[in-house]
Design an enzyme around this catalytic site. Structure first.
Site, short mmCIF file in Angstrom:
data_model
loop_
_atom_site.label_atom_id
_atom_site.label_comp_id
_atom_site.label_asym_id
_atom_site.label_seq_id
_atom_site.Cartn_x
_atom_site.Cartn_y
_atom_site.Cartn_z
N LYS A 273 0.82 -1.21 0.00
CA LYS A 273 0.00 0.00 0.00
C LYS A 273 0.86 1.27 0.00
CE LYS A 273 -3.79 -2.37 2.34
NZ LYS A 273 -4.23 -2.95 1.10
N CYS A 274 1.94 1.24 -0.74
CA CYS A 274 2.91 2.33 -0.79
C CYS A 274 2.86 3.00 -2.15
CB CYS A 274 4.30 1.73 -0.54
SG CYS A 274 5.68 2.87 -0.68
N GLY A 275 3.25 4.26 -2.20
CA GLY A 275 3.33 4.94 -3.49
C GLY A 275 4.30 4.28 -4.45
#
Length: 157
Positions: free
Chosen positions: A33-35
């Site tokens: 769930k990271c950029g």
């Protein structure tokens, strides 16, 4: 001591001795769930292009940065497979900083500190490139796209 002297845990909890890996290894702390999560696509492309030539890509899920890897091993594996068709090993979730850091990561950070000698990992998708003998040859920032590592990888194959 080299990176290949360490044994890590697979997602199912079984041991994976890095001594069993013949070629170079690209070690990455990953999060769903990271950029930077779209880098899974680039990491998979490296695994598919250079895997047959000896490269092993290893993903280590880590929840230490913004709680961006909250899932359990099964949820992480499903996400990687369904979203990015990941075929490279995504191992057991680890800490990369602090007292409970994975021993391999303590070694990697000591061998290749970050900017200004910092031993901490700053964010998800920090990458370490290890040669066939287990020597840590390079550390790459989360902003370094996987495809930018091709030249360095080719030199090690």
């Amino acid at each position: 001591m080299t990176a290949k002297d360490y044994t890590v845990k697979r997602a199912d909890g079984t041991d994976m001795p890095l001594a069993e890996v013949d070629g170079p290894i690209l070690i990455v702390n990953v999060a769903s769930k990271c950029g930077f999560t779209p880098q899974y696509e680039g990491l998979e492309a490296l695994a598919r292009e250079y895997g047959p030539k000896g490269l092993t890509v290893l993903g280590f899920p880590c929840n230490q940065f913004g709680a961006q890897e909250p899932g359990n091993a099964e949820e992480i594996a499903n996400f990687c497979s369904l979203t990015y068709d990941v075929t490279f090993p995504v191992l057991a979730k680890v800490d990369v900083n602090g007292d409970n850091a994975e021993p391999l990561y303590k070694y990697l950070k000591k061998e290749k500190p970050g900017l200004l000698g910092s031993q901490g990992i700053k964010w998800n998708f920090t990458k370490f490139l290890v040669d066939k003998a287990g020597k840590v040859v390079a550390r790459y920032a989360p902003t370094d796209k996987p495809e930018s590592l091709k030249g360095a990888i080719e030199k090690l194959l």
